[in-house]
Enzyme design. Structure first.
Site, PDB file in Angstrom:
ATOM      1  N   ALA A  51       0.845  -1.198   0.000  1.00 48.48           N
ATOM      2  CA  ALA A  51       0.000   0.000   0.000  1.00 48.48           C
ATOM      3  C   ALA A  51       0.878   1.244   0.000  1.00 48.48           C
ATOM      4  O   ALA A  51       2.038   1.203   0.420  1.00 48.48           O
ATOM      5  CB  ALA A  51      -0.905   0.001   1.226  1.00 48.48           C
ATOM      6  N   CYS A  52       0.295   2.313  -0.454  1.00 53.04           N
ATOM      7  CA  CYS A  52       0.930   3.608  -0.481  1.00 53.04           C
ATOM      8  C   CYS A  52       1.495   3.937   0.909  1.00 53.04           C
ATOM      9  O   CYS A  52       0.797   3.711   1.885  1.00 53.04           O
ATOM     10  CB  CYS A  52      -0.142   4.613  -0.846  1.00 53.04           C
ATOM     11  SG  CYS A  52       0.498   6.135  -1.432  1.00 53.04           S
ATOM     12  N   PRO A  53       2.696   4.430   1.102  1.00 51.59           N
ATOM     13  CA  PRO A  53       3.624   4.930   0.077  1.00 51.59           C
ATOM     14  C   PRO A  53       4.653   3.923  -0.415  1.00 51.59           C
ATOM     15  O   PRO A  53       5.547   4.299  -1.154  1.00 51.59           O
ATOM     16  CB  PRO A  53       4.358   6.029   0.858  1.00 51.59           C
ATOM     17  CG  PRO A  53       4.455   5.470   2.244  1.00 51.59           C
ATOM     18  CD  PRO A  53       3.214   4.653   2.455  1.00 51.59           C
TER      19      PRO A  53
ATOM     20  N   ASP B 251      -1.690  -1.463  -5.949  1.00 54.85           N
ATOM     21  CA  ASP B 251      -2.366  -0.310  -5.324  1.00 54.85           C
ATOM     22  C   ASP B 251      -2.931   0.590  -6.426  1.00 54.85           C
ATOM     23  O   ASP B 251      -2.209   1.026  -7.319  1.00 54.85           O
ATOM     24  CB  ASP B 251      -1.337   0.458  -4.477  1.00 54.85           C
ATOM     25  CG  ASP B 251      -1.991   1.524  -3.629  1.00 54.85           C
ATOM     26  OD1 ASP B 251      -1.903   1.423  -2.403  1.00 54.85           O
ATOM     27  OD2 ASP B 251      -2.595   2.459  -4.198  1.00 54.85           O
TER      28      ASP B 251
ATOM     29  N   SER C 257       0.617   7.302   3.506  1.00 62.50           N
ATOM     30  CA  SER C 257       1.696   8.261   3.256  1.00 62.50           C
ATOM     31  C   SER C 257       1.666   9.398   4.263  1.00 62.50           C
ATOM     32  O   SER C 257       2.710   9.930   4.646  1.00 62.50           O
ATOM     33  CB  SER C 257       1.579   8.828   1.845  1.00 62.50           C
ATOM     34  OG  SER C 257       1.607   7.782   0.909  1.00 62.50           O
TER      35      SER C 257
END
Lengths: 75, 376
Positions: free
Chosen positions: A13-15, A40, B78
């Protein structure tokens, strides 16, 4: 296409897809191509923007059965 | 070090209370420009997370130390990373938005609009991140839900808390900007799902036909829901008069704008329907009716208490879309220079018809972005 390295970022998953891509980019030479696989859904827009800001070039991208594939030429 | 998380509910409260906060949005520039957490009381900075992977030194001087900084990304991963980097640099006022913009898009804030007669109540569910509005009409142990979002558990749990049973579920039209929860909610509750038949010619499931003049009673004390055929945004678009006091306009009339007629590909055909609804049918209604639309576009449309509601008479005076005398000018306004269409609107329509059944994660992706149902 002559691919210097393949990065498997599936299931991340991000990041992480970008974090891994950035790291893998350091291991290829300027002008060489890195192939990235990710699942993703946000990876496409993020990678496209990252490639641009990093001075690289996105040669091609595909979606195949939920797997996004990118071919990035190092700038 | 660990970063503190802020929930979308906490952020919604700050928006509604007009509290000040600093948003560090770490999505791409395009994503930020397209759609963000809106508040006149917030300050913003947009730096994509991938430009911060080597460190946050470059932005540290631009971040305030004396107020909350909320780091925002698409899904919350993030923002957590960037937030942790800031905490490591000594920031104590930094939070990460739990679940990111996806969670923001899904949050519903229930706000009581008013009491209705004989102990009835009317609630508006403000989907603050996407600008969608849905409603619950409650009377004597029964409830109706209008324009339900796909987060159907919110309505089910809310009804449970009130001790009422959801008997009727209405959609004012076939939505193109968000996935309707109507069908699912009907399955969950055993309630009747009402749709305007002219919007439902291609649907793959059973529904009750909602036609002009249809009256539905909620509770034994008769909170009356009266359907008014009001085409223009879609050919089937239907408005409701609730308890002779409220006009639910769907996507036909908003507080500061009007519905766009092009999302089902029929802009030219439906312009005159839209005109007739707004300039003839609505004109015949009482000015005292309080308009409750299915969307808002800008935060200015929210009242002090967070509701989105205004008297029809006031809209006739102030809403630009209701004050264009010239028909050609009106036609131009609603067919030319329209804003971009909502994200994945064709797939959303097909989902609402039951033609496709995307997984939950796919549904979330489809609904990313603002609703974009209006023309101003």
């Amino acid at each position: 296409m002559n691919v210097a390295k393949v990065l498997d970022a599936k299931g991340l998953a991000c990041p992480m897809p970008i974090v891994r891509t950035k790291k893998a980019m350091k291991e290829v030479e300027s002008g060489e191509v890195l192939e990235v696989h990710a699942t993703d859904a946000g990876a496409k827009s993020d990678l496209t923007a990252w490639v641009k800001s990093g001075g690289h070039e996105l040669l091609e991208d595909q979606e195949d059965n939920g797997v996004y594939k990118f071919w990035i030429k190092k700038g | 070090m660990a970063i503190k998380e802020m929930t979308v509910k906490e952020v919604a409260k700050k928006v509604l209370n007009k509290e000040n906060m600093f948003i560090l949005d770490v999505r791409t520039e395009d994503a930020f420009q397209d759609w963000k957490i809106e508040s006149d009381s917030f300050d913003y900075m947009n730096v994509p997370y991938f430009d911060l992977l080597d460190g946050v030194e470059e932005i540290m001087d631009d971040l305030p130390k004396d107020k909350d900084v909320l780091v925002v990304c698409a899904k919350g991963g993030s923002s957590q990373m960037v937030g942790e980097m800031l905490v490591d640099e000594g920031f104590t006022n930094v939070y990460s938005l739990e679940g990111g913009m996806k969670a923001w898009s899904e949050h519903l804030e229930p706000i009581k609009v008013n009491d209705l007669k004989d102990g009835g109540e009317l609630y508006q569910f403000v989907r603050i991140g996407k600008g969608c509005l849905s409603y619950m009409v409650v009377s004597n142990g029964e409830a109706a839900v209008i324009d339900a979002t796909r987060m159907t558990d919110v309505y089910v749990n809310f009804a449970k808390e009130l001790g009422v049973e959801i008997k009727h579920i209405f959609d004012t039209h076939l939505h193109a900007d968000h996935i309707s929860g109507g069908r699912t909610l009907a399955e969950q509750t055993g309630g009747t799902y009402w749709l305007p038949p002219k919007d439902a010619t291609e649907v793959t499931f059973d529904y009750a036909k909602l036609e002009d003049g249809e009256h539905v009673t909620i509770g034994s004390t008769q909170i009356d829901i009266n359907a008014i055929y009001s085409p223009g945004h879609t050919i089937g678009s239907t408005s409701f008069v609730v308890d002779n006091q409220y006009l639910m306009t769907g996507d036909i009339l908003f507080i500061d704008s009007i519905g766009r007629p092009d999302l089902a590909g029929k802009a030219e055909d439906w312009v005159m329907d839209l005109r007739e609804t707004l300039y003839t049918r609505y004109q015949e209604l009482s000015d005292e009716l309080i308009v409750l639309p299915a969307h808002f576009m800008i935060m200015d449309e929210l009242n002090e208490d967070g509701t989105v509601a205004e008297k029809l008479g006031v809209l006739f005076e102030k809403n630009h879309g209701l004050n264009i005398d010239d028909q050609d000018e009106f036609r131009k306004m609603v067919t030319e220079n329209l804003p971009p269409q909502p994200n994945a609107y064709q797939e959303i329509r097909e989902t609402n018809m039951g033609k496709i059944n995307p997984e939950d994660e796919k549904q979330r992706e489809m609904e990313i972005g603002p609703n974009r149902c209006a023309v101003r």
